[in-house]
Scaffold this active site. Structure first.
Site, short mmCIF file in Angstrom:
data_model
loop_
_atom_site.label_atom_id
_atom_site.label_comp_id
_atom_site.label_asym_id
_atom_site.label_seq_id
_atom_site.Cartn_x
_atom_site.Cartn_y
_atom_site.Cartn_z
N PHE A 53 0.84 -1.21 0.00
CA PHE A 53 0.00 0.00 0.00
C PHE A 53 0.87 1.25 0.00
CE2 PHE A 53 -4.59 0.94 1.03
CZ PHE A 53 -4.52 2.32 0.88
N PHE A 54 1.92 1.25 0.81
CA PHE A 54 2.83 2.40 0.85
C PHE A 54 3.51 2.61 -0.51
CE2 PHE A 54 2.93 1.88 5.58
CZ PHE A 54 2.62 3.18 5.92
N PHE A 156 -7.00 6.75 2.74
CA PHE A 156 -6.24 6.21 3.85
C PHE A 156 -6.50 4.72 4.03
CE2 PHE A 156 -5.15 5.37 8.29
CZ PHE A 156 -3.91 5.98 8.38
N ARG A 302 10.13 7.78 6.63
CA ARG A 302 9.18 8.30 5.65
C ARG A 302 8.87 9.77 5.88
NH1 ARG A 302 5.73 5.85 1.98
NH2 ARG A 302 3.80 6.95 1.54
#
Length: 324
Positions: A53-54, A156, A302
């Site tokens: 997902f990231f 999200f 990140r």
């Protein structure tokens, strides 16, 4: 180590970037804090899905920055297709599609058709929301606050992170509890906390990149707030999520007690104990989102924007569509 090997196996990040950045990104540590008590195969699948997902989110950013409509919508369509038949796409030539199919295929093996269909339905909506954000970004449209909040709850991934509480607990939660007002409120507050805190920590990067999608940016551009006022407002919303979660949690526990008492045989049956344990696990891990999200945003590389050569471009990102 397993996540690093998976990133390499699925060709989601070059070997040099895996070696240099994978550990400090803390993706697997984040998931370990979200889904406490999950069996090893479940936590492994969720961790790989979250890592994917990231990476997908970063590719979305690169495609939007470079205005690559064809590349983005091709990927979007392929994800929709893979979601409906993940087993048929395990060898897809596009790394993001093959890795996605592999994680969904594993997740689909834990509970059953009803959960699988719900997860797929929720993720189809997430892909659609990413399409909307892509259009907003390439056309330089900043959504109004209410529009942004609704869109953000999809991008999200609110719904799927809550879905994943069930394989963690080892069973589906009865629908009358899972769709109840208190359960949905508790889920929304823990996820909103996570999204708004992420917006706080992402704000420097997204302002530097002239992004349109951040609660702070919507407040600045549509509500006339200064940067300092927007930060204060987002912090207030973050704090409110905590207090509102506690209210919903109390109401959910009361609802659960009534549900168990109404079961055939009452609260002392094996089914009642199983339901109580599953809901208890879900609520416990909803609570874990607060501490895990806070920890992650201060430990993960990140968000160390000030250490990057370009505050708008993370050094760990690999542009799978080709550097432009």
């Amino acid at each position: 180590m397993e996540s690093r090997a998976w990133l390499l196996e699925k060709r989601l990040m070059p070997a040099d970037k895996v070696t240099r950045y994978a550990d400090e990104l803390r993706y697997t540590d984040l998931i370990a804090g979200y889904y406490v008590g999950a069996p090893k195969d479940v936590i492994s699948a969720i961790s790989d899905f979250s890592t994917w997902f990231f990476v997908w989110d970063d590719q979305h950013d690169r495609d939007a920055v470079h205005g690559r409509r064809t590349a983005w919508y091709r990927l979007s369509a392929e994800l929709h297709t893979a979601l409906d038949a993940p087993g048929d796409h395990l060898a897809h030539p596009e790394p993001l599609v093959a890795a996605f199919a592999e994680t969904v295929h594993r997740l689909n093996g834990f509970l059953g058709p009803a959960w699988n269909e719900r997860f797929a339905r929720h993720f189809h909506a997430i892909v659609g929301a990413y399409d909307q954000e892509f259009e907003n970004r390439v056309t330089k449209v900043t959504p109004k606050v209410a529009e942004y909040i609704e869109l953000r709850r999809h991008t999200f991934g609110h719904s799927v992170w809550i879905d994943l509480l069930e394989p963690t607990a080892g069973r589906e939660i009865p629908a009358d509890l899972r769709t109840s007002g208190p359960f949905l409120a508790a889920a929304r507050h823990c996820q909103d906390f996570s999204a708004w805190y992420n917006d706080l920590c992402s704000l420097p990067k997204e302002l530097a990149g002239d992004d349109q999608h951040n609660l702070g940016i919507s407040l600045i551009r549509h509500e006339g707030l200064s940067l300092e006022e927007a930060v204060v407002e987002v912090r207030k919303r973050v704090e409110n999520c905590v207090t509102e979660f506690e209210v919903a949690e109390k109401e959910l526990r009361e609802l659960l007690a009534g549900h168990l008492a109404a079961l055939p045989g009452g609260a002392g049956t094996a089914e009642a104990r199983s339901v109580a344990e599953a809901v208890g696990s879900a609520v416990f891990n909803m609570r874990n989102w607060f501490s895990s999200v806070y920890w992650f945003h201060h430990e993960s590389g990140r968000y160390r924007v000030d250490s990057w050569d370009d505050r708008s471009t993370p050094p760990y990102v690999s542009d799978l569509a080709g550097d432009a």
